[in-house]
Design a protein around this motif. Structure first.
Motif, short mmCIF file in Angstrom:
data_model
loop_
_atom_site.label_atom_id
_atom_site.label_comp_id
_atom_site.label_asym_id
_atom_site.label_seq_id
_atom_site.Cartn_x
_atom_site.Cartn_y
_atom_site.Cartn_z
N PHE A 68 0.91 -1.16 -0.07
CA PHE A 68 0.01 -0.11 0.03
C PHE A 68 0.77 1.29 0.01
O PHE A 68 0.54 2.36 0.46
N SER B 93 3.67 1.76 1.34
CA SER B 93 4.53 1.91 2.47
C SER B 93 6.09 1.57 2.34
O SER B 93 6.71 2.21 2.99
N PRO C 204 0.41 1.88 6.93
CA PRO C 204 0.07 0.49 6.92
C PRO C 204 0.79 -0.57 7.59
O PRO C 204 0.27 -1.51 8.14
#
Length: 99
Positions: free
Chosen positions: A38, A40, A64
């Motif tokens: 996501f 990160s 995340p």
């Protein structure tokens, strides 16, 4: 406490594995910027002035990862509570059958 430590270890293993997959999924001479989990984790290769390849890897957005840690902690707490309940129920049943 044990659940938090277990969740931290699982989170670290997940992050390290993801970064390794990002590193080894690129070609030798590719210039890339890849993000995972996501957005990160980031892995970036750049061509330096002297012709060498520069590699940057790290955490871009820690949210995340923190969410994963919290979810894993809750799941481990739930599993621990269920296990303790089943263990207690087993002890009750064994004490009833012995009487």
């Amino acid at each position: 406490m044990k659940c938090a430590v277990g969740a931290a270890l699982l989170t670290l293993v997940g992050v390290a594995t993801t970064l390794l997959v990002l590193m080894f999924s690129t070609g030798t001479d590719e210039i890339v910027e890849r993000k995972a989990f996501f957005g990160s984790l980031v892995f970036e290769t750049v061509k330096k002035k002297d012709g060498a390849m520069g590699v940057t890897t790290g955490v871009e957005n820690p949210v995340p990862i923190v969410v994963l840690f919290v979810v894993l902690t809750l799941v481990l707490l739930m599993i621990s509570a269920i296990y303790q309940g089943l263990k207690q129920r087993r002890a009750e049943l064994l004490s009833q059958s012995g009487s």
